[in-house]
Every structure is written in structure tokens, then in C-alpha cells.
Design an enzyme around this catalytic site. Structure first.
Site, PDB file in Angstrom:
ATOM      1  CG  ASP A   1      11.624 -11.808   8.327  1.00 16.70           C
ATOM      2  OD1 ASP A   1      11.642 -10.679   7.813  1.00 16.70           O
ATOM      3  OD2 ASP A   1      10.632 -12.553   8.292  1.00 16.70           O
TER       4      ASP A   1
ATOM      5  CG  LEU B   1      12.593   0.526   5.311  1.00 19.43           C
ATOM      6  CD1 LEU B   1      13.435   1.770   5.064  1.00 19.43           C
ATOM      7  CD2 LEU B   1      13.324  -0.430   6.259  1.00 19.43           C
ATOM      8  CE  LYS B   2       5.077  -3.948   8.273  1.00 25.03           C
ATOM      9  NZ  LYS B   2       6.283  -4.751   7.946  1.00 25.03           N
TER      10      LYS B   2
ATOM     11  CG  ASP C   1       8.357  10.755  11.472  1.00 24.67           C
ATOM     12  OD1 ASP C   1       7.889  11.836  11.894  1.00 24.67           O
ATOM     13  OD2 ASP C   1       9.320  10.180  12.006  1.00 24.67           O
TER      14      ASP C   1
ATOM     15  N   PRO D   1       5.036  14.335   7.157  1.00 22.33           N
ATOM     16  CG  PRO D   1       3.126  15.228   6.121  1.00 22.33           C
ATOM     17  CD  PRO D   1       3.773  15.052   7.469  1.00 22.33           C
TER      18      PRO D   1
ATOM     19  CD  GLN E   1       2.233 -12.365  10.717  1.00 25.42           C
ATOM     20  OE1 GLN E   1       1.278 -11.604  10.776  1.00 25.42           O
ATOM     21  NE2 GLN E   1       3.357 -12.033  10.117  1.00 25.42           N
TER      22      GLN E   1
ATOM     23  N   GLY F   1       8.199 -16.280   4.670  1.00 20.43           N
ATOM     24  CA  GLY F   1       9.546 -16.204   5.222  1.00 20.43           C
ATOM     25  C   GLY F   1      10.078 -17.544   5.660  1.00 20.43           C
ATOM     26  NE  ARG F   2       9.346 -16.870  11.141  1.00 23.53           N
ATOM     27  CZ  ARG F   2       8.771 -16.317  12.196  1.00 23.53           C
ATOM     28  NH1 ARG F   2       9.164 -16.646  13.405  1.00 23.53           N
ATOM     29  NH2 ARG F   2       7.800 -15.438  12.055  1.00 23.53           N
TER      30      ARG F   2
END
Length: 225
Positions: A9, A59-60, A63, A65, A184, A204-205
Site C-alpha cells: 500500500d 482495483l475493485k 461500473d 458492463p 478495518q 500489509g503493514r
């Protein structure tokens, strides 16, 4: 199989490359998110990929299709392992995205309910179901459409496994090591996540911000055995 996916990240390309080189033999995959992609785009992904570590592009996408399909078309040339998109985009969006990657190695993974969200957050959006029920609903839709798996928290993983079977991949985020606080809400330890049926755990961290990322990754992996 190494189940650790390390989330890089950062907006710093050099830092991402350095971490990818350090961790390529210590983790199963590295994850690049929207923050990194906004800063460096496809060229940044290519640079990190040169470190020879499997890449998960988070990227989640969500939008209409046609827009998602064209985006996936542009991304598939990066030869990444995993790309995420929101299951809430609906069947048609998911099916069109799948049609784009059918002849590539890229696996599409569906995002269920973000681990930053609680039952109260869903209620504010007009969703009457509790988080776990909503995750299961999304997971079953993802499997029906043909996605390779989903992202959820460890709190839902066991029921997803029971509903969708062992071949449907479960990636758990909201993984915590030691004492840390962030945005979270639905969290678990690495061991709890794996025991609940997760195939992969996103961390991550606790790895990237430690004094020795490689050693931290090794210790987490050992804790799973």
C-alpha cells in the site's frame, strides 16, 4: 502453496519494487491497489512484475458492463494473476469481464462486503441483510457466474467454503498481527483465517512496515503450521 498475499500500500514505485524483490521468495503474491495504480498506472505494474513475483491488482472495478469490460481488456495485457471487481456490479458486468480474460492466466475475484463495513453500514445503504448473509449471497452469485473466488473477512470464510466448495478460492482481508488499529472492522489473525477455510490471507503493514519484512513474512508463515 504460500497463502500470504502482501499488500504493498504505497505510491512510491521504488519502495514497491524494493519490497517485491525482498519478499518474492517469502510470500505467495504481492498486491497492488488503487493508490499505487492511480500514481503509476500500467507501467508501474509492469515494473513491479519484473521482480518475478505473482501480482494481484486490487482495483475493485464497479461500473456499467461495457466500461468494466473495456477496462479489463486494457488490463489483461499486464499478465497479472488476479484482478478484483465488485460483485454488486451484477451478473452482466461480471460475465462480460469474464469473457475478456477467458484465454489468459488472469483470475477474476469478486469483492463481497468491504471489511471496513458493519451491519450498521449496510443498513444505512438500505440493505436489510446482516453482513454474513450478504457475503454468502454475493459468493453464491459469483460462483454461479463463474468467478474464480471472492474476497471476504475470515468471519464469513467458513460459511462461504461450506456453500461454494473447495475449488472456489477464498481470499481474506482484515488480517491482523499483534496490536494495530485502523479502519478495518471485521478482523482475524492469520491462523484464524486459514482455519476458517481461507486459501489466501492479505497482510500489509505488519510485513511492509516492520524492521525486517522478509523475517516478518517468514514468522507469519511459520505461525500457520
Amino acid at each position: 502453496m504460500n497463502p500470504i498475499i502482501c499488500a504493498l500500500d504505497t505510491q512510491d514505485l521504488n519502495e514497491a519494487i524494493s519490497l517485491a524483490n525482498t519478499l518474492r521468495d517469502k510470500v505467495g503474491m504481492i498486491k497492488l491497489g488503487l493508490e499505487f495504480f492511480a500514481a503509476h498506472g500500467p507501467s508501474g505494474v509492469r515494473e513491479v512484475a519484473k521482480c518475478n513475483v505473482p501480482t494481484f491488482l486490487d482495483l475493485k472495478l464497479h461500473d456499467i458492463p461495457n466500461t468494466v469490460a473495456k477496462t479489463v481488456e486494457a488490463i489483461k495485457v499486464l499478465n497479472i494473476e488476479i484482478l478484483t471487481l465488485h460483485i454488486s456490479g451484477g451478473t452482466k458486468m461480471l460475465e462480460e469481464a469474464l469473457s475478456i480474460v477467458k484465454d489468459t492466466k488472469t483470475k477474476l475475484i469478486g469483492v463481497t462486503v468491504l471489511t471496513s463495513m458493519s451491519n450498521e453500514d449496510l443498513s444505512e445503504l438500505g440493505i436489510a441483510r446482516e453482513v454474513k448473509s450478504q457475503v454468502i449471497l454475493f459468493a453464491k452469485l459469483a460462483k454461479k457466474v463463474g468467478l474464480h473466488g471472492i474476497v471476504c473477512s475470515a468471519l464469513e470464510a467458513q460459511e462461504v467454503y461450506q456453500e461454494c466448495g473447495k475449488d472456489f478460492k477464498i481470499i481474506t482481508s482484515g488480517i491482523r498481527v499483534g496490536f494495530g488499529h485502523d479502519d478495518q472492522k471485521r478482523t482475524a489473525t492469520p491462523k484464524e483465517a486459514i482455519n476458517s477455510g481461507a486459501d489466501y490471507i492479505v497482510i500489509g503493514r505488519p510485513i511492509t512496515k516492520s524492521n525486517s519484512p522478509a523475517n516478518s513474512a517468514e514468522l507469519i508463515l511459520k505461525s500457520l503450521s
